[in-house]
Design an enzyme around this catalytic site. Structure first.
Site, PDB file in Angstrom:
ATOM      1  N   SER A 139     -27.351 -16.112 -35.239  1.00 23.51           N
ATOM      2  CA  SER A 139     -26.084 -16.834 -35.134  1.00 23.51           C
ATOM      3  C   SER A 139     -26.108 -17.806 -33.958  1.00 23.51           C
ATOM      4  CB  SER A 139     -24.946 -15.837 -34.927  1.00 23.51           C
ATOM      5  OG  SER A 139     -23.754 -16.521 -34.599  1.00 23.51           O
ATOM      6  N   TYR A 152     -21.081  -9.403 -29.771  1.00 18.79           N
ATOM      7  CA  TYR A 152     -21.748  -9.884 -30.980  1.00 18.79           C
ATOM      8  C   TYR A 152     -22.830 -10.897 -30.603  1.00 18.79           C
ATOM      9  CZ  TYR A 152     -22.140 -12.591 -35.360  1.00 18.79           C
ATOM     10  OH  TYR A 152     -22.589 -13.255 -36.473  1.00 18.79           O
TER      11      TYR A 152
END
Ligand SMILES: Cc1cc2nc3c(=O)[nH]c(=O)nc-3n(C[C@H](O)[C@H](O)[C@H](O)COP(=O)(O)OP(=O)(O)OC[C@H]3O[C@@H](n4cnc5c(N)ncnc54)[C@H](O)[C@@H]3O)c2cc1C
Lengths: 249, 440
Positions: A139, A152
Site C-alpha cells: 500500500s 496499518y
C-alpha cells in the site's frame, strides 16, 4: 478459451480486488485456486467465476493468521502454481489499535506477518523450480507513516521491505517478485469514504494492472496502479519530519 | 432516494447487503423495507417506506449448466454482466427490457417485457425457480409447483412479497450476436398498429413514434422487426466478429441540462433526422449489433439528466387491441397539442402476463417520457381515465403518480395479491413508497 492451462493461486479470494484479479486470469484461460478464511464464501466466488468463464476453479480454506498451517498448505498445493497473488489486507481502526494491543496485532499480522511468511514459503518452491511470479499487494500507506493509519501503514511498510528483499535475493533465479501499491480503490474497505476520483481505481483496473505486469512482463517491479501516485508519494516522502509531523496527515 | 426519472424524491435508509447468508437476519430485523436492484424503475417502486435493501452486492452467478442452458444467479446480478459473459458463448437472455443496466431481481419483480413479448411472454415466464426471503427471514423456494401462489405473486409483484435472493432461468442459444433487422415505415398510428400485427411472426418487433406530428401524420413511425441472425446470415464472419462485444456506455452527461434545451424545435429536428435515417434503411434487411438493437439508450449513460433537475415521468399504458387506435391516438393528440412532447414514443404489441400484478395484457402498449411540470400531472390524470375505461392499465415500474382509483381499476387480481400479502405477513414488512401511495 486458449489452451495455456497455467494456474493462479490467489490468496484472499473473497476480497474485491481478489475477485477482480481471479476473473481477469480466468478470462485469459488460466486455472484458479482461491483461498479464503471461510470456505462457503470462497466457494461462492469460485462458482461465479467458473460459471462466467468456464474456467477450472478450486478452493481452499486458509486463514492468513493461522501461520502454523502454512507449511501443510504449501505442501498440498499441487501442481505448484505459476503465479501467486496475495491480496490479503485489513485496514482495521487506527484509534482502536492505539488502545487495544490485540487489534493492533491483528492488523500487523494480517498485513505483514501472514502474507510475508506465506509468500516466503512459496518463494522457496518457486526458486527450486526456477520460475514463477509472486505478487504482493502492499500500500501507498507503507511509504510513510501517517498519524491517521500508522499501524496499518507500518505493517504494509514491512511487507514492502520484505518483498523488496525477496526480489533482490531471487533476481536472476527466474522468479519475479512484484510489489503492487493500488492507492485508493473503490472496495468494501473504502466503502462510505470520500475518495478523490483522480487517485481512485476500480478493482478491475487494479486486476488488469496486476495481470499485465505479472504476465506481460511490462512495467517495473514496484507498481503504482495509477501513475500519479509515484510522484505524489515521492513528494510526501521528501517532506522533512519536523514539518511532516505538524501536517497530521 | 429517487428512481430513474428523479421524481419523486423520498428519504429512506439504504441498507447494504453483500452476503446471501446475511439476508435472512437483515430482512427479519427491518420493517417498511423494500428491495432495490439498480434503481432503473422510474418512480417510487424501489424506495422503501423506511429502509431500502440494496441488492446489487448479491451479484454472483451460482451455476450454469450448458446441457440445457440453465443459469442460476443471485438477485442482484446485472443483465449487462450476463450479456458480457454469455453472448460470446452463444447464448442470449430469453427476455430483455430496453436497458441492460437492470438486475435479475428487478426484472422478475417487474415481470419485464421485451420486444418479443407477443411471442415469448415476460421475463417471469422463463423463470423456473426462485428463492424468496419472506417476512421473518425464512427462505422459500418458489416455482410453478412449489409455493405456486407466492411464485405468481412475486413475478410482477414489485418486491412486495419479499426479497428475491436467487433465480433460475434458461438462456436461448444464438448463432451470432447480430440482429437481422427489417425497418417498416408507416405514415400514421393506424398503419403502425397494423404493421405490428403483421410482424407478429417476427421474434422481436417494436415501433418508434414521432410524437410531435398531428392530423394525418399522427403516429408516424418506424417499425423495427428483428431476428437473431443465423450463421448463414452473418456470412463468413470470423467468430470474434460474430460475437463482437461493444464497449458499454461511452458517453455520460456530466451535468443536468437546462430545461430550454429540450424544446419543440430541437425535438422536431431530431425526430426528422431520425426518421429519415430510418426510412433510408427500409425495405432491405440490415445487420445490427445486439447492443444497438436492444439498448440504444444505454450508449448515453445517465441520460435521465437530459430532463434537468426537476426530473421526468414516463407514462406507459397498455390498451386492449379493439380500442387501441382510438385511445392511443387520443393520447398522442393531447401531447402533440400541449407541446410537452418527448423525443419519441415507443409502441409494442403485448401478450398475456403471468403474475398477479404483471403489467402485460393482450393489446398495445405506448410509452412516452414527459418532463415534470404542473400541467403534465393534470393531463396524465385525464389520460389514465381513458386508459382504464378502455380496460387498460399503467405499468407500475414506470409509475410515479397514478391514483389509487386507476390502479385498482386496472389490476383485477389485486384482491388476491393483497390477500397473499396478508397471509405471508408481507403487508406489515415489505412496503415501498409505491405500495403506500397505491394502498397495496
Ligand atoms: C431506459 C429504460 C428502458 C426500459 N425498458 C423497459 C422495457 O422495454 N420493458 C420493461 O418491462 N421495462 C423497461 N424498463 C423498466 C425496467 O426494466 C424495470 O424498472 C426494472 O425492474 C428495473 O430493474 P432494477 O434492477 O433497476 O430494479 P429497481 O428499479 O431497483 O427495482 C424495481 C422493482 O423491483 C424490485 N426489486 C429489485 N430487486 C429486487 C430483489 N432482489 N428482490 C425483490 N424485489 C426486487 C423493487 O422493489 C422494485 O419494485 C426500462 C427502464 C429504463 C430506464
Amino acid at each position: 478459451m486458449t489452451g495455456i492451462c497455467k494456474t493462479l493461486l490467489l490468496i484472499g479470494g473473497t476480497s474485491d480486488i481478489g475477485r477482480a484479479t481471479a476473473l481477469i486470469y480466468a478470462e485469459a484461460g488460466w486455472n484458479l485456486l482461491l483461498t479464503g478464511r471461510k470456505l462457503s464464501a470462497v466457494q461462492r466466488e469460485a462458482d461465479d467465476i467458473s460459471a462466467r468463464t468456464g474456467a477450472n476453479v478450486l478452493v481452499h480454506e486458509l486463514d492468513i493468521l493461522a501461520t502454523s498451517h502454512f507449511e501443510d498448505f504449501v505442501g498440498v498445493v499441487s501442481p505448484l502454481p505459476d503465479t501467486v497473488v496475495c491480496v490479503v489486507g485489513e485496514l482495521g481502526e487506527q484509534s482502536r489499535a492505539e488502545r487495544q494491543l490485540e487489534h493492533a496485532a491483528m492488523i500487523m499480522r494480517t498485513n505483514f506477518e501472514g502474507p510475508a511468511l506465506l509468500l516466503g514459503l512459496l518463494a522457496e518452491r518457486f526458486a527450486a523450480r526456477g520460475s514463477g511470479s509472486i505478487v504482493g499487494i502492499s500500500s501507498v500507506a507503507g511509504d510513510r507513516g501517517r498519524a491517521s493509519n500508522y499501524v496499518y501503514g507500518a505493517a504494509k511498510a514491512g511487507l514492502t521491505a520484505y518483498l523488496s528483499g525477496l526480489r533482490s535475493r531471487l533476481s536472476g533465479s527466474g522468479v519475479r517478485v512484484l510489489t503492487v501499491k493500488p492507492g485508493f480503490v473503490r472496495t468494501r474497505m473504502t466503502h462510505g469514504m470520500k475518495l478523490p476520483p483522480l487517485l481512485t481505481a476500480e478493482p478491475r483496473e487494479v486486476a488488469q494492472k496486476i495481470f499485465t505486469v505479472a504476465e506481460g512482463g511490462r512495467g517495473g517491479d514496484v507498481v503504482y496502479v495509477r501513475r500519479i501516485w509515484r510522484p505524489l508519494m515521492t513528494a510526501i516522502r521528501l517532506i522533512p519530519e519536523p514539518i511532516f509531523k505538524r501536517l497530521r496527515l | 432516494m429517487e428512481g430513474w426519472g428523479r421524481y419523486p424524491h423520498h428519504e429512506s435508509e439504504a441498507i447494504d447487503c453483500r452476503l446471501p447468508e446475511a439476508l435472512a437476519g437483515t430482512v427479519a430485523a427491518c420493517v417498511g423495507l423494500i428491495g432495490r436492484g439498480n434503481g432503473r424503475s422510474y418512480g417510487d417502486a424501489a424506495i422503501g417506506e423506511y429502509s431500502t435493501l440494496m441488492c446489487r452486492g448479491l451479484s454472483r452467478i451460482r451455476s450454469f449448466d450448458p446441457t440445457n442452458a440453465t443459469l442460476t444467479v443471485e438477485g442482484g446480478v446485472m443483465l449487462s454482466d450476463i450479456l458480457r459473459s454469455f453472448v460470446p458463448r452463444g447464448y442470449f437472455p430469453p427476455v430483455v427490457p430496453g436497458t441492460k443496466f437492470v438486475t435479475v431481481g428487478g426484472m422478475i419483480a417487474s415481470d419485464v417485457h421485451g420486444k418479443n413479448h407477443h411471442r415469448d411472454g415476460g421475463f417471469g415466464d422463463h423463470v423456473s425457480e426462485l428463492k424468496l426471503v419472506v417476512a421473518g427471514g425464512e427462505i422459500l423456494t418458489c416455482s410453478r409447483t412449489r409455493n405456486p401462489e407466492l411464485f405468481f405473486a412475486t413475478v410482477g409483484g414489485m418486491g412486495m412479497t419479499g426479497i428475491i435472493a436467487e433465480a433460475t432461468f434458461r438462456l436461448r442459444p444464438i448463432e451470432s450476436g447480430w440482429i437481422a433487422q427489417k425497418t417498416i415505415v408507416t405514415k400514421n398510428l393506424g398503419e403502425a398498429l397494423k404493421a405490428l400485427q403483421q410482424t407478429e411472426d417476427a421474434t422481436y418487433s417494436v415501433a418508434w413514434i414521432d410524437c410531435l406530428l398531428q392530423g394525418a401524420s399522427l403516429g408516424r413511425s418506424l417499425i423495427f422487426a428483428g431476428e437473431h441472425a443465423s450463421l448463414d446470415e452473418v456470412g463468413g464472419m470470423p467468430e470474434a466478429d460474430r460475437f463482437a462485444a461493444k464497449n458499454e456506455g461511452r458517453f455520460s452527461l456530466p451535468f443536468d441540462l437546462p430545461q430550454w434545451v429540450l424544446n419543440k424545435t430541437s425535438v422536431a429536428a431530431f425526430n426528422e433526422l431520425y426518421f429519415r435515417a430510418g426510412a433510408r434503411k427500409a425495405a432491405k434487411t440490415s445487420l445490427v449489433h445486439w447492443d444497438k438493437y436492444f439498448f440504444p439508450l444505454d450508449g448515453i449513460l445517465e441520460w435521465n439528466r437530459l430532463y434537468g433537475r426537476r426530473g421526468f415521468l414516463q407514462h406507459q399504458c397498455v390498451v386492449p387491441a379493439e380500442d387501441a387506435l382510438a385511445v392511443l391516438s387520443g393520447i398522442l393528440e393531447r401531447f402533440a397539442r400541449s407541446g410537452k412532447g418527448s423525443f419519441l414514443a415507443v409502441l409494442k404489441k403485448l401478450g398475456r402476463g403471468s403474475g398477479l400484478l404483471s403489467f402485460p395484457a393482450p393489446g398495445y402498449t405506448l410509452a412516452l417520457d414527459l418532463p415534470v411540470t404542473q400541467e403534465v400531472f393534470r393531463l396524465l390524470d385525464e389520460i389514465d381515465e381513458q386508459v382504464v375505461k378502455a380496460g387498460g392499465r399503467l405499468y407500475l415500474a414506470k409509475d410515479a403518480r397514478q391514483s389509487r382509483h386507476t390502479f385498482e381499476a386496472g389490476y383485477p387480481r389485486l384482491a388476491a395479491f393483497k390477500e397473499l400479502r396478508k397471509i405471508t405477513g408481507a403487508d406489515r414488512h415489505f412496503n415501498s413508497r409505491l405500495a403506500k401511495r397505491l394502498g397495496i
